[in-house]
Design a protein around this motif. Structure first.
Motif, PDB file in Angstrom:
ATOM      1  N   THR A   1       0.828  -1.208   0.000  1.00 46.22           N
ATOM      2  CA  THR A   1       0.000   0.000   0.000  1.00 46.22           C
ATOM      3  C   THR A   1       0.865   1.261   0.000  1.00 46.22           C
ATOM      4  O   THR A   1       0.605   2.206  -0.756  1.00 46.22           O
ATOM      5  CB  THR A   1      -0.923   0.003   1.228  1.00 46.22           C
TER       6      THR A   1
ATOM      7  N   PHE B   1       1.098   3.943  -3.034  1.00 43.45           N
ATOM      8  CA  PHE B   1       0.799   5.356  -2.786  1.00 43.45           C
ATOM      9  C   PHE B   1       1.932   6.247  -3.275  1.00 43.45           C
ATOM     10  O   PHE B   1       1.693   7.275  -3.926  1.00 43.45           O
ATOM     11  CB  PHE B   1       0.555   5.587  -1.294  1.00 43.45           C
ATOM     12  N   LEU B   2       3.163   5.866  -2.978  1.00 41.27           N
ATOM     13  CA  LEU B   2       4.312   6.666  -3.404  1.00 41.27           C
ATOM     14  C   LEU B   2       4.446   6.695  -4.925  1.00 41.27           C
ATOM     15  O   LEU B   2       4.762   7.736  -5.512  1.00 41.27           O
ATOM     16  CB  LEU B   2       5.595   6.131  -2.755  1.00 41.27           C
TER      17      LEU B   2
ATOM     18  N   LEU C   1       1.965   6.326  -7.155  1.00 39.30           N
ATOM     19  CA  LEU C   1       0.899   7.166  -7.703  1.00 39.30           C
ATOM     20  C   LEU C   1       1.134   8.647  -7.429  1.00 39.30           C
ATOM     21  O   LEU C   1       0.855   9.500  -8.279  1.00 39.30           O
ATOM     22  CB  LEU C   1      -0.453   6.732  -7.132  1.00 39.30           C
ATOM     23  N   THR C   2       1.675   8.967  -6.263  1.00 40.42           N
ATOM     24  CA  THR C   2       2.008  10.362  -5.957  1.00 40.42           C
ATOM     25  C   THR C   2       3.074  10.889  -6.911  1.00 40.42           C
ATOM     26  O   THR C   2       2.968  12.012  -7.423  1.00 40.42           O
ATOM     27  CB  THR C   2       2.483  10.489  -4.498  1.00 40.42           C
ATOM     28  N   ALA C   3       4.087  10.080  -7.183  1.00 41.98           N
ATOM     29  CA  ALA C   3       5.138  10.482  -8.131  1.00 41.98           C
ATOM     30  C   ALA C   3       4.556  10.681  -9.527  1.00 41.98           C
ATOM     31  O   ALA C   3       4.946  11.612 -10.245  1.00 41.98           O
ATOM     32  CB  ALA C   3       6.247   9.440  -8.156  1.00 41.98           C
TER      33      ALA C   3
ATOM     34  N   VAL D   1       1.453  11.607 -10.319  1.00 38.73           N
ATOM     35  CA  VAL D   1       0.679  12.860 -10.322  1.00 38.73           C
ATOM     36  C   VAL D   1       1.610  14.070 -10.363  1.00 38.73           C
ATOM     37  O   VAL D   1       1.361  15.035 -11.104  1.00 38.73           O
ATOM     38  CB  VAL D   1      -0.251  12.923  -9.086  1.00 38.73           C
ATOM     39  N   ILE D   2       2.693  14.025  -9.627  1.00 41.43           N
ATOM     40  CA  ILE D   2       3.661  15.131  -9.627  1.00 41.43           C
ATOM     41  C   ILE D   2       4.294  15.276 -11.004  1.00 41.43           C
ATOM     42  O   ILE D   2       4.432  16.391 -11.524  1.00 41.43           O
ATOM     43  CB  ILE D   2       4.723  14.924  -8.538  1.00 41.43           C
TER      44      ILE D   2
END
Length: 58
Positions: free
Chosen positions: A8, A12-13, A15-17, A19-20
């Motif tokens: 998880t 999350f990391l 998907l965050t990368a 989006v950035i």
């Protein structure tokens, strides 16, 4: 036992990368278009096109 929280967190990391990265490229394109519009000669109107639409030859 620790596998799912780790998966998880990694997801999350990632998907965050993503989006950035997408936001950075979009912002760079927007700023590039704004600078080009500011340099454009006054007598030539700016073409208003949606992002991603290719110019078609007449």
């Amino acid at each position: 036992m620790v596998l799912w929280p780790a998966v998880t967190l990694i997801g999350f990391l990632v998907l965050t990368a993503l989006v950035i990265a997408m936001g950075t490229s979009s912002t760079a394109r927007y700023e590039r278009e704004q600078r080009a519009a500011a340099v454009r000669p006054a007598g030539r109107p700016a073409a208003s096109e949606p992002v991603g639409v290719a110019a078609q030859a007449a």
